[in-house]
Design a protein around this motif. Structure first.
Motif, PDB file in Angstrom:
ATOM      1  N   GLY A 113     -30.494  14.146   6.709  1.00 41.21           N
ATOM      2  CA  GLY A 113     -29.904  13.064   5.475  1.00 41.21           C
ATOM      3  C   GLY A 113     -29.335  11.988   6.106  1.00 41.21           C
ATOM      4  O   GLY A 113     -29.326  10.802   5.836  1.00 41.21           O
ATOM      5  N   MET A 114     -28.371  12.223   7.192  1.00 36.57           N
ATOM      6  CA  MET A 114     -27.659  11.346   7.935  1.00 36.57           C
ATOM      7  C   MET A 114     -28.551  10.182   8.564  1.00 36.57           C
ATOM      8  O   MET A 114     -28.583   9.015   8.749  1.00 36.57           O
ATOM      9  CB  MET A 114     -26.677  11.952   8.847  1.00 36.57           C
ATOM     10  N   ALA A 115     -29.648  10.852   9.372  1.00 34.52           N
ATOM     11  CA  ALA A 115     -30.494  10.019  10.195  1.00 34.52           C
ATOM     12  C   ALA A 115     -31.378   9.241   9.374  1.00 34.52           C
ATOM     13  O   ALA A 115     -31.800   8.116   9.457  1.00 34.52           O
ATOM     14  CB  ALA A 115     -31.623  10.973  11.030  1.00 34.52           C
ATOM     15  N   ASP A 116     -31.905   9.738   7.909  1.00 41.05           N
ATOM     16  CA  ASP A 116     -32.543   8.786   7.097  1.00 41.05           C
ATOM     17  C   ASP A 116     -31.646   7.664   6.815  1.00 41.05           C
ATOM     18  O   ASP A 116     -32.385   6.691   6.440  1.00 41.05           O
ATOM     19  CB  ASP A 116     -33.029   9.816   5.925  1.00 41.05           C
ATOM     20  N   ALA A 117     -30.314   7.869   6.548  1.00 42.55           N
ATOM     21  CA  ALA A 117     -29.575   6.929   6.153  1.00 42.55           C
ATOM     22  C   ALA A 117     -29.563   5.837   7.214  1.00 42.55           C
ATOM     23  O   ALA A 117     -29.482   4.741   7.190  1.00 42.55           O
ATOM     24  CB  ALA A 117     -27.996   7.402   5.837  1.00 42.55           C
ATOM     25  N   GLY A 118     -29.260   6.248   8.472  1.00 40.65           N
ATOM     26  CA  GLY A 118     -29.295   5.517   9.659  1.00 40.65           C
ATOM     27  C   GLY A 118     -30.523   4.645   9.620  1.00 40.65           C
ATOM     28  O   GLY A 118     -30.327   3.244  10.122  1.00 40.65           O
ATOM     29  N   GLU A 119     -31.716   5.149   9.657  1.00 35.35           N
ATOM     30  CA  GLU A 119     -32.939   4.535   9.468  1.00 35.35           C
ATOM     31  C   GLU A 119     -32.962   3.503   8.594  1.00 35.35           C
ATOM     32  O   GLU A 119     -33.237   2.338   8.864  1.00 35.35           O
ATOM     33  CB  GLU A 119     -33.921   5.495   9.259  1.00 35.35           C
ATOM     34  N   MET A 120     -32.733   3.735   7.202  1.00 36.19           N
ATOM     35  CA  MET A 120     -32.397   2.559   6.173  1.00 36.19           C
ATOM     36  C   MET A 120     -31.738   1.430   6.561  1.00 36.19           C
ATOM     37  O   MET A 120     -31.877   0.482   6.159  1.00 36.19           O
ATOM     38  CB  MET A 120     -32.183   3.330   4.817  1.00 36.19           C
ATOM     39  N   LEU A 121     -30.449   1.810   7.428  1.00 37.97           N
ATOM     40  CA  LEU A 121     -29.632   0.846   7.373  1.00 37.97           C
ATOM     41  C   LEU A 121     -29.929   0.033   8.689  1.00 37.97           C
ATOM     42  O   LEU A 121     -29.534  -1.141   8.652  1.00 37.97           O
ATOM     43  CB  LEU A 121     -28.070   1.466   7.443  1.00 37.97           C
ATOM     44  N   THR A 122     -30.582   0.613   9.547  1.00 37.10           N
ATOM     45  CA  THR A 122     -30.985  -0.062  10.807  1.00 37.10           C
ATOM     46  C   THR A 122     -32.402  -0.267  11.238  1.00 37.10           C
ATOM     47  O   THR A 122     -32.647  -1.146  12.100  1.00 37.10           O
ATOM     48  CB  THR A 122     -30.257   0.482  11.981  1.00 37.10           C
ATOM     49  N   GLY A 123     -33.309   0.412  10.653  1.00 36.00           N
ATOM     50  CA  GLY A 123     -34.762   0.366  10.866  1.00 36.00           C
ATOM     51  C   GLY A 123     -35.035   1.318  12.127  1.00 36.00           C
ATOM     52  O   GLY A 123     -36.451   1.242  12.406  1.00 36.00           O
ATOM     53  N   ILE A 124     -34.021   1.784  12.773  1.00 36.63           N
ATOM     54  CA  ILE A 124     -34.432   2.766  14.067  1.00 36.63           C
ATOM     55  C   ILE A 124     -35.055   4.066  13.452  1.00 36.63           C
ATOM     56  O   ILE A 124     -34.358   4.429  12.610  1.00 36.63           O
ATOM     57  CB  ILE A 124     -33.183   2.789  14.962  1.00 36.63           C
ATOM     58  N   ASN A 125     -35.991   4.730  14.301  1.00 39.20           N
ATOM     59  CA  ASN A 125     -36.602   5.669  13.892  1.00 39.20           C
ATOM     60  C   ASN A 125     -35.537   7.067  13.563  1.00 39.20           C
ATOM     61  O   ASN A 125     -34.700   7.092  14.570  1.00 39.20           O
ATOM     62  CB  ASN A 125     -37.597   6.566  14.910  1.00 39.20           C
ATOM     63  N   LEU A 297     -23.531   1.668  -0.517  1.00 44.77           N
ATOM     64  CA  LEU A 297     -22.331   2.657  -0.400  1.00 44.77           C
ATOM     65  C   LEU A 297     -23.036   4.051  -0.379  1.00 44.77           C
ATOM     66  O   LEU A 297     -22.583   4.873   0.236  1.00 44.77           O
ATOM     67  CB  LEU A 297     -21.620   2.455  -1.916  1.00 44.77           C
ATOM     68  N   TYR A 298     -24.165   4.382  -1.338  1.00 44.81           N
ATOM     69  CA  TYR A 298     -24.808   5.960  -1.114  1.00 44.81           C
ATOM     70  C   TYR A 298     -25.163   6.310  -0.004  1.00 44.81           C
ATOM     71  O   TYR A 298     -24.841   7.109   0.477  1.00 44.81           O
ATOM     72  CB  TYR A 298     -25.725   5.900  -2.284  1.00 44.81           C
ATOM     73  N   THR A 299     -25.865   5.325   0.665  1.00 42.43           N
ATOM     74  CA  THR A 299     -26.382   5.613   2.067  1.00 42.43           C
ATOM     75  C   THR A 299     -25.519   5.518   3.140  1.00 42.43           C
ATOM     76  O   THR A 299     -25.607   6.617   4.051  1.00 42.43           O
ATOM     77  CB  THR A 299     -27.401   4.310   2.449  1.00 42.43           C
ATOM     78  N   GLY A 300     -24.431   4.794   3.158  1.00 42.63           N
ATOM     79  CA  GLY A 300     -23.591   4.927   4.252  1.00 42.63           C
ATOM     80  C   GLY A 300     -22.551   6.031   3.770  1.00 42.63           C
ATOM     81  O   GLY A 300     -22.152   6.593   4.876  1.00 42.63           O
ATOM     82  N   GLY A 301     -22.212   6.397   2.684  1.00 42.86           N
ATOM     83  CA  GLY A 301     -21.634   7.646   2.546  1.00 42.86           C
ATOM     84  C   GLY A 301     -22.344   8.912   3.126  1.00 42.86           C
ATOM     85  O   GLY A 301     -21.309   9.799   3.441  1.00 42.86           O
ATOM     86  N   LEU A 302     -23.676   8.714   3.025  1.00 39.09           N
ATOM     87  CA  LEU A 302     -24.299  10.127   3.616  1.00 39.09           C
ATOM     88  C   LEU A 302     -23.754  10.338   5.080  1.00 39.09           C
ATOM     89  O   LEU A 302     -23.584  11.492   5.525  1.00 39.09           O
ATOM     90  CB  LEU A 302     -25.856  10.027   3.669  1.00 39.09           C
ATOM     91  N   VAL A 303     -23.753   9.276   5.896  1.00 36.16           N
ATOM     92  CA  VAL A 303     -23.436   9.277   7.192  1.00 36.16           C
ATOM     93  C   VAL A 303     -21.869   9.801   7.505  1.00 36.16           C
ATOM     94  O   VAL A 303     -21.414  10.790   8.302  1.00 36.16           O
ATOM     95  CB  VAL A 303     -23.469   8.052   8.042  1.00 36.16           C
ATOM     96  N   GLY A 304     -21.014   9.123   6.583  1.00 38.08           N
ATOM     97  CA  GLY A 304     -19.393   9.540   6.879  1.00 38.08           C
ATOM     98  C   GLY A 304     -19.464  10.977   6.481  1.00 38.08           C
ATOM     99  O   GLY A 304     -18.592  11.787   7.160  1.00 38.08           O
TER     100      GLY A 304
END
Length: 424
Positions: A113-125, A297-304
């Motif tokens: 879930g965190m990695a998917d959020a990171g990919e959506m925010l940055t485009g990195i795999n 907010l939803y996506t960044g919250g997943l990482v936090g």
């Protein structure tokens, strides 16, 4: 290395925040990506009909967590150490193995879930993020001492406000929302029962029981009480402060849960999106429905929340094994002094990383892990009740009759919900 002596807080506000610690961290850790996924699934599938569960689970969760905190405070050992005085070793080993399995799956799904959020925010795999987050969190858990980790986790709890803000951005019809909040609707059908058990399982979860009690031990070690006999029993003010801490932490947890369900109900469910497969799908569906800011907010919250929760998942399993097998343990220990303890932290993280590369669906894994916890938790709660009411184990400071009744009702409710799941 022990924690620096705390500064004396001046004024009621500073004293209030100074008393927040293990209870706040445990409550916030409950809203991990597993919880976010479960509450999102509940809102997407059933709309606002499950909002009332947040009112139900707060007092239940609060009493359970305070009972676990009290066990740690007055016995001087964690939950597994206290259970060892009451139950046979094979039963404790089985419970520890079940906890490790559930937590490792949870870690894997949380990392995904965190990695998917990171990919959506940055485009990195996302695979790079899974490895990066997993290694970084495990390394921090091993290298930092308890009081440093506790301070970081307290600040990470603020990321949960992202979900509260998101719900307000959607613009709810508050009259309809309040009706579903205060007028419970009985679950209808297997899916609704599964959702109820999942909500109970992710809110009143076994790993939180172990983590809460072990944090109390770590808190006392940080104050210089290294020997068990120095940690036994607790003063009236210490118990009162922890009751406040746990009350605030569990309220915060359920407050956030409420708004996650609300956000999913008013966006996904309202627009016919009821089959949520991944956290990435949930976030992407939210973007056109609630706007880019709500999506971020939803996506960044997943990482936090993942950074907050994964150390508690791996740590609680490590505490359970260490106390069951008499290993040297604690986040105050260096790696060379507690190799077996930290080996469990590393093992659970490695399993979690491997699950991502095995292409296990993260949201489905999170949701069904919550269901499994909802089935297993009542059996562990029976053990907690037996320990908390034992005057010998509790050093003549057992839990109050009111607490025992509330936790007993919680246990019965979770048994009924689990039975309802299989009969529905």
């Amino acid at each position: 290395m022990s924690a620096p002596p705390p500064l004396k807080a001046r004024g009621p506000v500073r004293r209030f925040f100074a008393n927040l610690g293990p209870g706040l961290i445990t409550g916030a850790a409950d809203d991990d990506p597993s919880g976010v996924a479960t509450y999102t699934v509940a809102g997407a599938q059933l709309g606002t009909s499950m909002l009332w569960t947040a009112l139900l689970t707060w007092p239940l969760m609060g009493c359970v967590q305070f009972m676990c905190a009290r066990i740690g405070m007055v016995t001087g050992v964690g939950l597994a150490g206290a259970l060892r005085k009451k139950f046979p070793m094979p039963l404790l080993v089985l419970a520890s193995l079940a906890l490790l399995a559930a937590n490792s799956i949870n870690i894997g799904a949380d990392l995904s879930g965190m990695a998917d959020a990171g990919e959506m925010l940055t485009g990195i795999n996302s695979h790079w993020y899974v490895v990066g987050f997993g290694v970084a969190i495990a390394a921090a858990t091993i290298l930092f001492r308890y009081y440093q980790i506790a301070k970081i986790l307290k600040w990470l709890a603020l990321t949960l406000f992202a979900y509260v803000i998101t719900a307000f951005l959607v613009g709810p019809d508050w009259l309809a929302v309040l009706h579903d909040t205060f007028v419970p609707s009985w679950p209808k059908g297997h899916a609704a029962w599964a959702t109820l058990v999942a909500i109970l399982g992710t809110t009143i979860s076994p790993y939180l029981f172990y983590w809460q009690a072990s944090q109390e031990v770590e808190e006392e070690k940080a104050m210089g009480r290294r020997m068990v006999r120095e940690r036994e029993r607790a003063t009236g003010p210490e118990i009162a402060n922890r009751k406040l801490d746990v009350g605030v932490g569990t309220f915060f947890s359920n407050f956030v849960m409420y708004f996650i369900i609300l956000t999913a109900a008013l966006t996904l469910h309202r627009n016919g999106i009821t089959d949520v497969e991944t956290s990435k799908q949930a976030a992407q569906a939210l973007r056109p429905l609630a706007g880019k800011f709500a999506y971020l907010l939803y996506t960044g919250g997943l990482v936090g929340v993942g950074l907050l929760a994964i150390p508690t998942l791996s740590g609680s399993a490590a505490y359970a094994f260490a106390e069951t097998f008499h290993w040297r343990q604690g986040l105050d220990q260096k790696l060379k002094h507690a190799r077996a303890f930290y080996a469990v932290v590393i093992l659970s993280t490695v399993i979690g990383i491997a699950l991502d590369f095995a292409h296990v669906n993260p949201v489905k894994a999170l949701f069904w892990t919550a269901v499994i916890n909802g089935v297993l938790a009542p059996f562990l709660l029976v053990g907690v009740l037996l320990v908390a009411s034992d005057k010998r184990i509790m050093r003549q400071q057992p839990s109050s009759r009111t607490s025992l009744i509330v936790v007993g009702v919680t246990t019965a409710l979770m048994f009924v919900a689990a039975i309802g799941l299989f009969l529905a």
